[in-house]
Design a protein around this motif. Structure first.
Motif, PDB file in Angstrom:
ATOM      1  N   ALA A  35      18.862 -41.946 -11.824  1.00  0.00           N
ATOM      2  CA  ALA A  35      20.200 -42.487 -11.565  1.00  0.00           C
ATOM      3  C   ALA A  35      21.069 -42.403 -12.817  1.00  0.00           C
ATOM      4  N   CYS A  36      20.491 -42.715 -13.953  1.00  0.00           N
ATOM      5  CA  CYS A  36      21.242 -42.671 -15.213  1.00  0.00           C
ATOM      6  C   CYS A  36      21.638 -41.234 -15.559  1.00  0.00           C
ATOM      7  N   LYS A  37      20.736 -40.299 -15.331  1.00  0.00           N
ATOM      8  CA  LYS A  37      21.048 -38.884 -15.579  1.00  0.00           C
ATOM      9  C   LYS A  37      22.195 -38.417 -14.699  1.00  0.00           C
ATOM     10  N   THR A  38      22.177 -38.818 -13.438  1.00  0.00           N
ATOM     11  CA  THR A  38      23.251 -38.448 -12.517  1.00  0.00           C
ATOM     12  C   THR A  38      24.584 -39.013 -12.986  1.00  0.00           C
ATOM     13  N   LEU A  39      24.582 -40.268 -13.383  1.00  0.00           N
ATOM     14  CA  LEU A  39      25.800 -40.929 -13.852  1.00  0.00           C
ATOM     15  C   LEU A  39      26.324 -40.283 -15.137  1.00  0.00           C
ATOM     16  N   TYR A  40      25.414 -39.879 -16.000  1.00  0.00           N
ATOM     17  CA  TYR A  40      25.783 -39.337 -17.316  1.00  0.00           C
ATOM     18  C   TYR A  40      26.485 -37.985 -17.208  1.00  0.00           C
ATOM     19  N   ARG A  41      26.380 -37.333 -16.062  1.00  0.00           N
ATOM     20  CA  ARG A  41      27.081 -36.062 -15.888  1.00  0.00           C
ATOM     21  C   ARG A  41      28.596 -36.249 -15.887  1.00  0.00           C
ATOM     22  N   ASP A  42      29.043 -37.434 -15.435  1.00  0.00           N
ATOM     23  CA  ASP A  42      30.477 -37.668 -15.273  1.00  0.00           C
ATOM     24  C   ASP A  42      31.021 -38.837 -16.084  1.00  0.00           C
ATOM     25  N   VAL A  43      30.132 -39.667 -16.619  1.00  0.00           N
ATOM     26  CA  VAL A  43      30.563 -40.877 -17.334  1.00  0.00           C
ATOM     27  C   VAL A  43      30.002 -40.847 -18.749  1.00  0.00           C
ATOM     28  N   SER A  44      30.807 -41.246 -19.727  1.00  0.00           N
ATOM     29  CA  SER A  44      30.354 -41.226 -21.112  1.00  0.00           C
ATOM     30  C   SER A  44      29.315 -42.310 -21.369  1.00  0.00           C
ATOM     31  N   PHE A  45      28.537 -42.130 -22.419  1.00  0.00           N
ATOM     32  CA  PHE A  45      27.494 -43.080 -22.790  1.00  0.00           C
ATOM     33  C   PHE A  45      28.052 -44.492 -22.932  1.00  0.00           C
ATOM     34  N   LYS A  46      29.174 -44.623 -23.617  1.00  0.00           N
ATOM     35  CA  LYS A  46      29.723 -45.956 -23.888  1.00  0.00           C
ATOM     36  C   LYS A  46      30.212 -46.656 -22.624  1.00  0.00           C
ATOM     37  N   ASP A  47      30.548 -45.882 -21.594  1.00  0.00           N
ATOM     38  CA  ASP A  47      31.073 -46.478 -20.366  1.00  0.00           C
ATOM     39  C   ASP A  47      29.995 -46.754 -19.317  1.00  0.00           C
ATOM     40  N   ILE A  48      28.778 -46.323 -19.586  1.00  0.00           N
ATOM     41  CA  ILE A  48      27.696 -46.566 -18.642  1.00  0.00           C
ATOM     42  C   ILE A  48      27.112 -47.960 -18.877  1.00  0.00           C
ATOM     43  N   THR A  49      26.920 -48.702 -17.808  1.00  0.00           N
ATOM     44  CA  THR A  49      26.335 -50.041 -17.878  1.00  0.00           C
ATOM     45  C   THR A  49      25.139 -50.118 -16.928  1.00  0.00           C
ATOM     46  N   ILE A  50      24.337 -51.151 -17.112  1.00  0.00           N
ATOM     47  CA  ILE A  50      23.215 -51.370 -16.202  1.00  0.00           C
ATOM     48  C   ILE A  50      23.709 -51.540 -14.768  1.00  0.00           C
ATOM     49  N   MET A  51      24.842 -52.208 -14.603  1.00  0.00           N
ATOM     50  CA  MET A  51      25.398 -52.407 -13.271  1.00  0.00           C
ATOM     51  C   MET A  51      25.749 -51.070 -12.628  1.00  0.00           C
ATOM     52  N   LYS A  52      26.347 -50.172 -13.386  1.00  0.00           N
ATOM     53  CA  LYS A  52      26.702 -48.864 -12.839  1.00  0.00           C
ATOM     54  C   LYS A  52      25.457 -48.055 -12.501  1.00  0.00           C
ATOM     55  N   ILE A  53      24.437 -48.154 -13.342  1.00  0.00           N
ATOM     56  CA  ILE A  53      23.184 -47.447 -13.062  1.00  0.00           C
ATOM     57  C   ILE A  53      22.561 -47.984 -11.779  1.00  0.00           C
ATOM     58  N   ALA A  54      22.574 -49.311 -11.614  1.00  0.00           N
ATOM     59  CA  ALA A  54      21.979 -49.945 -10.427  1.00  0.00           C
ATOM     60  C   ALA A  54      22.635 -49.457  -9.148  1.00  0.00           C
ATOM     61  N   ALA A  55      23.921 -49.146  -9.218  1.00  0.00           N
ATOM     62  CA  ALA A  55      24.642 -48.685  -8.029  1.00  0.00           C
ATOM     63  C   ALA A  55      24.095 -47.355  -7.513  1.00  0.00           C
ATOM     64  N   TYR A  56      23.380 -46.629  -8.371  1.00  0.00           N
ATOM     65  CA  TYR A  56      22.802 -45.337  -7.981  1.00  0.00           C
ATOM     66  C   TYR A  56      21.326 -45.463  -7.605  1.00  0.00           C
ATOM     67  N   THR A  57      20.821 -46.708  -7.547  1.00  0.00           N
ATOM     68  CA  THR A  57      19.427 -46.941  -7.177  1.00  0.00           C
ATOM     69  C   THR A  57      19.359 -47.737  -5.881  1.00  0.00           C
ATOM     70  N   THR A  58      18.132 -47.995  -5.438  1.00  0.00           N
ATOM     71  CA  THR A  58      17.944 -48.756  -4.197  1.00  0.00           C
ATOM     72  C   THR A  58      17.671 -50.227  -4.465  1.00  0.00           C
ATOM     73  N   PHE A  59      17.810 -50.656  -5.722  1.00  0.00           N
ATOM     74  CA  PHE A  59      17.555 -52.064  -6.016  1.00  0.00           C
ATOM     75  C   PHE A  59      18.630 -52.621  -6.941  1.00  0.00           C
ATOM     76  N   SER A  60      18.526 -53.893  -7.279  1.00  0.00           N
ATOM     77  CA  SER A  60      19.602 -54.600  -7.974  1.00  0.00           C
ATOM     78  C   SER A  60      19.560 -54.399  -9.481  1.00  0.00           C
ATOM     79  N   ARG A  61      20.692 -54.786 -10.100  1.00  0.00           N
ATOM     80  CA  ARG A  61      20.769 -54.747 -11.558  1.00  0.00           C
ATOM     81  C   ARG A  61      19.673 -55.608 -12.174  1.00  0.00           C
ATOM     82  N   ALA A  62      19.423 -56.792 -11.603  1.00  0.00           N
ATOM     83  CA  ALA A  62      18.393 -57.685 -12.138  1.00  0.00           C
ATOM     84  C   ALA A  62      17.025 -57.023 -12.122  1.00  0.00           C
ATOM     85  N   SER A  63      16.768 -56.231 -11.101  1.00  0.00           N
ATOM     86  CA  SER A  63      15.467 -55.559 -11.001  1.00  0.00           C
ATOM     87  C   SER A  63      15.273 -54.538 -12.121  1.00  0.00           C
TER      88      SER A  63
END
Length: 206
Positions: free
Chosen positions: A19-47
């Motif tokens: 999920a993080c690799k997919t996000l990193y194609r379009d979003v810069s390192f500084k703008d990526i958050t755990i919440m944004k990564i979680a949106a690309y997975t099947t579970f929650s940010r807390a998980s």
């Protein structure tokens, strides 16, 4: 897979990393958050925090995977080739790095942040992969350049590895950067990852 099994743990880690690799194609390192990564997975940010404490740990895991893929490629060359000239060695190294643009991007842009903001056990896991890349390039030199002694091989490694940390910014340039360099009269000339890696390795091999 049963809850808490090693298989489930590894599967969820891989899902987070992917999920993080997919996000990193379009979003810069500084703008990526755990919440944004979680949106690309099947579970929650807390998980996610059950597997990685920071986004830097996730990126470090990506970098570790990229080193492992690079090592596997080099090992295949070592194990399936009987002999190589110095020019062929330089070509093989250049080709292997051409396939690993993400490795080079992470090396050059966010390496310090990833290591500084990761737990020691995660950093140690990564260093194993990094150390294996040094050992594998050394094995390649030992097999195909038997005339190089240990000191000569060490000199190659400690020149080539720092060099490849800087390849990405010289080979991946945005239109905005090109325009700025034109205005500044820098005289930028495009070289590919393969071009620069080959040139450096060939010079170091003599």
């Amino acid at each position: 897979m049963p809850k808490g099994s090693p298989e489930l743990t590894n599967a969820r880690k891989e899902e987070i990393i992917s999920a993080c690799k997919t996000l990193y194609r379009d979003v810069s390192f500084k703008d990526i958050t755990i919440m944004k990564i979680a949106a690309y997975t099947t579970f929650s940010r807390a998980s996610i925090y059950n597997y990685f404490e920071t986004k830097e740990e996730i990126f470090l895991a990506i970098l570790q995977r990229e080193y492992e893929l690079w090592v596997a490629d080099l090992e295949n060359t070592i194990n399936t080739t009987d002999s190589m000239t110095k020019d062929e060695i330089a070509q093989a190294l250049a080709l292997s790095l051409e396939k690993r643009e993400l490795l080079l991007k992470l090396m050059s842009m966010n390496h310090y942040d990833m290591e500084e903001n990761s737990r020691e056990e995660r950093l140690c896991e990564f260093k194993v992969a990094y150390g294996n890349s040094l050992k594998t390039v050394d094995r390649l030199l030992q097999k195909f350049c038997p005339e190089m002694d240990e000191e000569a091989r060490r000199e190659f490694l400690y020149a080539f590895f720092p060099f490849i940390y800087g390849i990405y910014p010289y080979t991946v340039v945005t239109e905005k950067q090109k325009h700025a360099m034109d205005k500044a009269k820098v005289g930028y000339v495009f070289y590919s990852i393969r071009d620069l890696a080959y040139s450096c390795a060939k010079k170091l091999l003599g």
